[in-house]
Design a protein around this motif. Structure first.
Motif, mmCIF file in Angstrom:
data_model
loop_
_atom_site.group_PDB
_atom_site.id
_atom_site.type_symbol
_atom_site.label_atom_id
_atom_site.label_comp_id
_atom_site.label_asym_id
_atom_site.label_seq_id
_atom_site.Cartn_x
_atom_site.Cartn_y
_atom_site.Cartn_z
ATOM 1 N N SER A 70 31.689 44.558 38.064
ATOM 2 C CA SER A 70 32.978 44.689 37.387
ATOM 3 C C SER A 70 33.725 45.931 37.846
ATOM 4 N N SER A 71 33.001 47.001 38.168
ATOM 5 C CA SER A 71 33.641 48.229 38.666
ATOM 6 C C SER A 71 34.381 47.939 39.962
ATOM 7 N N TRP A 72 33.690 47.292 40.882
ATOM 8 C CA TRP A 72 34.297 46.953 42.181
ATOM 9 C C TRP A 72 35.472 45.984 41.983
ATOM 10 N N ASN A 73 35.288 44.959 41.190
ATOM 11 C CA ASN A 73 36.336 43.945 41.008
ATOM 12 C C ASN A 73 37.577 44.510 40.318
ATOM 13 N N THR A 74 37.350 45.446 39.382
ATOM 14 C CA THR A 74 38.494 46.048 38.683
ATOM 15 C C THR A 74 39.350 46.853 39.656
ATOM 16 N N LEU A 75 38.698 47.664 40.501
ATOM 17 C CA LEU A 75 39.441 48.453 41.495
ATOM 18 C C LEU A 75 40.090 47.533 42.522
ATOM 19 N N LEU A 76 39.347 46.520 42.945
ATOM 20 C CA LEU A 76 39.861 45.551 43.913
ATOM 21 C C LEU A 76 41.110 44.862 43.374
ATOM 22 N N SER A 77 41.065 44.458 42.120
ATOM 23 C CA SER A 77 42.201 43.785 41.490
ATOM 24 C C SER A 77 43.408 44.712 41.393
#
Length: 842
Positions: free
Chosen positions: A80-87
Motif C-alpha cells: 500500500s505504501s508503494w501504491n499510494t505514492l505511485l498513485s
C-alpha cells in the motif's frame, strides 16, 4: 503494560488517520503538516498504516515532495505504501516518475498495474497503456487484472480506435470471467462503438443482462455516430430513465447530422419532461441548431434562459451564442457578447461565423479588429481571415495578411494555399502563382486535392495550359469532381474543345459524377469545336441522367453553340422556351451571332428584348449598329448610334493592359498617352509593312463604320492590342512569351509572322494563342463575350475593377521580383471596360 501500550498506539493511529481524512475534504495541506508534527511528537511515526495515510494526504493536496520524503524515511513499507505514492505521481500526470517508482517496486499487485495503465491512459499515451496490460497478463508473477484494469485498458483502445487490440482484450475479459460485470461490458461496448465494429457492439449490448443507463447511452452514441438517427431514437425511447448524457446524445447527434429542427424539438422535450437542467453541451448544441436554421427568436429565448439562470457563457456556450447571432442576422449582438465576455480565446468556429456575418454586411474591418485581438491564432484562424478577404473581393488585403502569416504566423495549410491561389487566379498572375506553388511543395501540400485543383485553375487563367495539365496528371490517383471540372474548363477556355470533350468522356467512363459546373465546361467545349449534336446530347444527359436543372450558364452555352453553327432560328426558339427566364447573356449571345451571320431582323428582336431587361446596356446598341453596318445599312446604323448618344448611353471602350516589371501600361485605340508612343507607332508601322509584304490583307470589313479604306486600315493598325504587342516587342528580349488579356475580342485578323515572340491573348474566359502563324476568324471565340463587360453582371464588373487595382499595386508580390533568370520574363495584357479609371501617363 505492553498490551496497554499497543492498544494506545493503535488508538492514536486511528485518531490521527481520522483527522487526516477530515483534512483532505478541505484540500488544505496546512492541517496535514500540523498532524504530521503531532505524529512525530507522539512517537507513533513508525506505524505503516498511519504513514501510508500521511503519504496519501500529502499526495492528494499537491505536496508530492513531502509525500516522497515521508515514504523515503519509512523503515518498513508495504504494498500500500508503494501504491499510494505511485498513485500520487500518476494522478499528477508525472507518469515518467511514476514509472521509475513502478520499476523499483519489490512486488507489483493488480493495484500497481492498474494505476500505471490508468495513468498512461489519462495522459493520452493509450498505446503504452495497452502494452502495459499485455505485459501484466504475461508476467511471471501471474497478477490477475480487476474490473478497473479492464475498464482502463478498454478506454485506451477506444481512444485510439485499436480494434484488434480491443478484441484481444475482450478475450481476456471472457477468460477471467469479467464479461458479466456491467462496467466492463459497457467499456467493451464503448470500444467497439468507437472503433466502428457495430456487430460486435450489438453482441456485447445484447449480452448485458442488467443494462444500466450508460449501456443505453453508448448504443445511442453508436447509432448517432453512424448517422442512424432513427435507430438512436428507438433506443432512447426504450430507456426507463434518461440522464443528461442521454439527452445530450440525442440533441448533439441530431445537430451534428444536420437534423437541426429535430435537435430543437428534443431540447424542448427535455425542458418539458425532465427535471434535469441542460448543461453546456446541451445548450451549445441547441444554439448551434438555431444558428444553422437562422432561428434568431428561438436563439434569443435560449439566451434569455442563460441570463435568467446566470449560466456561465464563456467557452463552448459563449462561442455557440456568438455563432447563433452571427449567422442569424444579429452580428452586432454577437460583437457585444464578445466584448462583454472579453473572450481572448475565441474559438475558430465562432470567429469564422462572426467574420461571415460581417462579410454579409459588407463590413470586414470589425472582423480584422477581432482577428488582431486574438492571442492564440492558429492556422485555421489565419486561413478564415484570408478567405474572408478573398470572398469579399479584398485580394490585396488577403495578400498582405498571407505575407504576414509567412513571416510571423503558423505554416499555411492546404486551405490557406488554395485560397491564395484563387487570388492569383483572379489577377491572372503566373509569377505569383508559381511562388505559391513553390510554397506548397515546400509544405508538402502540392499534391493535396484542394491545392492541386486551385493550381489547375490558376495556371489555366494565367494562360499556361501545359502546367495545368501536368498538375492534373500528377493527382491521377485522387482526383475528385472538382479536379476533372477544373481541367475540362481549362481546356475549353484555351480553345481545346476536342480534348475537353474527350476528358469529359473519360470522367464518365471512370464513374465520376459531373456537377453543374462540369456541364458548363463541356458545353463550352462543344461550342468551340462545333459539336452541335453532342452538345444537345450532353444538355439532355445533364437533365435526365444526372438530374441537374439547367441554369442560365448552361442555356447561354447552348445558345452560343447554335449561334456559331448558324442555327439562329433554333437558338431563338430555344431562348423562347428556356426553362428559366432569358437574361441579358442569352439575348446578347443571340445578338452577337446575328452580327456574324448578318441577320438584321432577328438582331432587332434580340436587341429589343435585351434592352427591355437592361435599358442602359451599351452592348446591345453597339451590336445592333454593327449588324446594320455589316449588312451595309449605314443609315440605320447611324440612327442607332444617334439614339445611343441621345439617351446618353456610353459605349464601353476597349483597352489593353501590359505589365512589365510590376509597372502596368494601358492602351486604347489610337492611344497617344504613353511616353513611348513614338517608338510604339514606329514599331507598329514597320510590322504592318512587313506583314503586308508577306501577303497579309487587312480585313477592313471588320471596321463597321462608313469610312475610307485608308482610315479603316489605320484603325486596324492602331488597335489597342496591336499597340500593346508593339510595346511588348520593344521592351522584352527575344523568345519572351507575351500574355495578353482583353475584354473585347481580337480583330478578325491579327498580326502574323511575328519574328520572335509567342503571344497569348486572354478575353474574359477565353484564350487565343498567336504564334508565327495566320490567326483564323475570331468567330471561334465565345460570341456572347465579344462585347466584353456589356453583358455581364455588375458584381462581375466590380470584381474585375478590383483586379485592376490589385495588379497596379507593386506590394502584391510575396518577394521582390526582377532577378535576372529567376523566371522567364512574362508580359501580361488585359483589358476591361472599367480601365479608364486607371489610364495614366506612364
Amino acid at each position: 503494560m505492553d498490551h496497554q501500550n499497543s492498544q494506545s498506539f493503535v488508538s492514536q493511529s486511528h485518531f490521527f488517520v481520522s483527522f487526516l481524512q477530515d483534512s483532505l475534504k478541505s484540500k488544505d495541506p496546512f492541517p496535514i503538516k500540523l498532524i504530521h508534527g503531532r505524529i512525530i511528537k507522539s512517537g507513533i511515526h513508525l506505524s505503516v498504516f498511519l504513514m501510508n495515510n500521511l503519504i496519501n494526504g500529502y499526495a492528494k493536496t499537491g505536496f508530492l515532495s513531502y509525500a516522497r520524503k515521508v515514504f523515503d524515511v519509512m523503515p518498513v513499507r508495504d504494498a500500500s505504501s508503494w501504491n499510494t505514492l505511485l498513485s500520487g505521481y500518476s494522478k499528477e500526470c508525472l507518469i515518467n516518475e511514476a514509472h521509475l517508482i513502478f520499476k523499483e517496486m519489490p512486488y507489483r499487485d493488480s493495484v500497481s498495474w492498474t494505476t500505471m495503465i490508468a495513468g498512461y491512459n489519462f495522459v493520452g499515451r493509450s498505446q503504452v497503456a495497452i502494452q502495459m496490460f499485455l505485459e501484466m497478463v504475461s508476467a511471471s508473477d501471474h497478477v490477475l487484472p480487476t474490473q478497473y484494469t479492464f475498464t482502463s485498458v478498454l478506454a485506451s483502445c477506444a481512444e485510439i480506435r485499436a480494434l484488434n487490440e480491443g478484441r484481444r482484450i475482450h478475450s481476456f475479459v471472457v477468460k477471467f470471467g469479467f464479461n458479466s460485470y456491467v462496467s466492463v461490458a459497457n467499456s467493451m461496448l464503448n470500444m467497439y462503438a468507437k472503433s466502428g465494429d457495430r456487430n460486435a457492439a450489438h453482441m456485447v449490448f445484447d449480452g448485458i443482462v442488467v443494462k444500466n443507463t450508460s449501456s443505453w447511452n453508448t448504443l445511442i452514441s453508436l447509432y448517432m455516430q453512424t448517422g442512424q438517427v432513427d435507430l438512436a431514437l428507438v433506443q432512447f425511447e426504450q430507456m426507463n430513465e434518461h440522464d443528461i448524457v442521454s439527452w445530450n446524445s440525442m440533441v448533439t447527434g441530431y445537430n451534428q447530422h444536420g437534423f437541426d429542427l429535430l435537435a430543437l424539438n428534443m431540447f424542448s422535450k427535455m425542458l418539458k419532461e425532465s427535471s434535469l437542467e441542460p448543461d453546456r453541451y446541451t445548450l451549445a448544441s441547441a444554439l448551434s441548431a438555431c444558428a444553422n436554421l437562422g432561428e434568431l427568436n428561438l436563439g434569443k429565448q435560449i439566451h434569455a434562459y442563460l441570463v435568467r439562470t446566470e449560466f456561465n457563457t464563456t467557452g463552448a456556450v459563449g462561442n455557440s451564442l456568438i455563432c447563433m447571432y452571427s449567422r442569424s442576422g444579429g452580428v452586432d449582438i454577437a460583437r457585444r457578447i464578445l466584448e462583454k465576455n472579453r473572450e481572448s480565446n475565441l474559438h475558430v468556429i465562432a470567429f469564422t461565423a462572426l467574420l461571415d456575418g460581417y462579410i454579409k454586411l459588407g463590413d470586414i474591418n470589425p472582423a480584422r479588429k477581432i482577428f488582431d485581438s486574438l492571442k492564440d491564432r492558429d492556422v485555421v484562424v489565419w486561413t478564415a481571415m484570408i478567405v474572408g478577404y478573398v470572398q469579399n473581393g479584398f485580394n490585396d488585403d488577403a495578400m498582405e495578411l498571407f505575407r504576414l502569416m509567412v513571416t510571423e504566423g503558423p505554416d499555411p495549410n492546404n486551405y490557406t494555399l488554395a485560397a491564395m491561389l484563387s487570388v492569383c487566379s483572379s489577377v491572372a498572375s503566373l509569377n505569383h502563382g508559381k511562388q505559391i506553388h513553390s510554397a506548397a511543395i515546400k509544405a508538402g501540400e502540392a499534391l493535396s486535392v484542394s491545392v492541386s485543383n486551385a493550381l489547375i485553375t490558376m495556371y489555366a487563367k494565367a494562360g499556361n495550359i501545359s502546367c495545368a495539365r501536368r498538375v492534373f496528371d500528377l493527382i491521377h490517383l485522387n482526383r475528385d469532381t472538382v479536379s476533372w471540372t477544373s481541367m475540362i474548363l481549362a481546356l475549353a477556355q484555351h480553345g481545346l474543345g476536342a480534348e475537353a470533350v474527350q476528358l469529359f468522356e473519360n470522367m464518365l467512363a471512370l464513374g465520376m459524377k459531373p456537377d453543374h459546373i462540369t456541364y458548363v465546361g463541356v458545353l463550352t467545349a462543344c461550342t468551340h469545336v462545333g459539336l452541335v449534336a453532342q452538345g444537345r446530347s450532353y444538355y439532355k444527359m445533364m437533365k435526365e441522367i444526372h438530374g441537374i436543372e439547367p441554369t442560365s450558364s448552361h442555356c447561354a452555352c447552348l445558345i452560343d453553340l447554335f449561334g456559331r453553327a448558324g442555327l439562329l432560328e433554333e437558338a431563338h426558339d430555344f431562348i423562347e422556351n428556356m426553362p428559366i427566364e432569358p437574361d441579358v447573356i442569352a439575348w446578347g449571345s443571340l445578338l452577337a451571332s446575328c452580327r456574324v451571320h448578318k441577320k438584321m431582323e432577328l438582331a432587332k428582336v434580340a436587341a429589343d428584348r435585351l434592352l427591355s431587361i437592361d435599358p442602359g446596356n451599351s452592348g446591345a446598341y453597339s451590336a445592333l449598329a454593327n449588324v446594320y453596318s455589316a449588312c451595309g445599312k449605314w443609315v440605320e446604323a447611324a440612327k442607332i448610334r444617334k439614339s445611343m448618344k441621345d439617351k446618353q448611353v456610353k459605349k464601353e471602350q476597349g483597352f489593353s493592359w501590359i505589365q512589365i516589371k510590376n509597372v502596368v501600361h494601358v492602351f486604347g485605340v489610337e492611344d497617344g498617352l504613353h511616353p513611348q508612343r513614338d517608338a510604339i507607332y514606329k514599331t507598329m508601322e514597320k510590322i504592318w509593312k512587313d506583314i503586308k509584304k508577306m501577303g497579309f490583307i487587312p480585313d477592313t470589313e471588320s471596321v463597321l463604320h462608313d469610312l475610307d479604306y485608308e482610315v479603316k486600315e489605320q484603325i486596324l493598325r492602331h488597335h489597342s492590342e496591336k499597340l500593346a504587342i508593339a510595346f511588348g516587342l520593344i521592351n522584352t528580349p527575344e523568345n519572351t512569351t507575351l500574355r495578353i488579356m482583353k475584354n473585347l475580342r481580337v480583330m478578325n485578323q491579327i498580326l502574323s509572322k511575328i519574328p520572335h515572340q509567342s503571344i497569348w491573348t486572354k478575353f474574359q474566359r477565353r484564350f487565343e494563342k498567336l504564334s508565327n502563324s495566320y490567326i483564323k476568324d475570331s468567330t471561334r471565340l465565345i460570341s456572347w463575350m465579344n462585347y466584353g463587360l456589356s453583358f455581364i453582371s455588375q458584381d462581375t464588373k466590380s470584381d474585375v475593377e478590383y483586379m485592376i487595382s490589385l495588379c497596379c499595386c507593386s506590394s502584391l508580390w510575396l518577394h521582390a521580383e526582377g532577378r535576372a533568370g529567376h523566371y522567364s520574363q512574362m508580359t501580361l495584357l488585359t483589358v476591361i471596360s472599367l480601365l479608364g479609371k486607371w489610364m495614366v501617363n506612364q
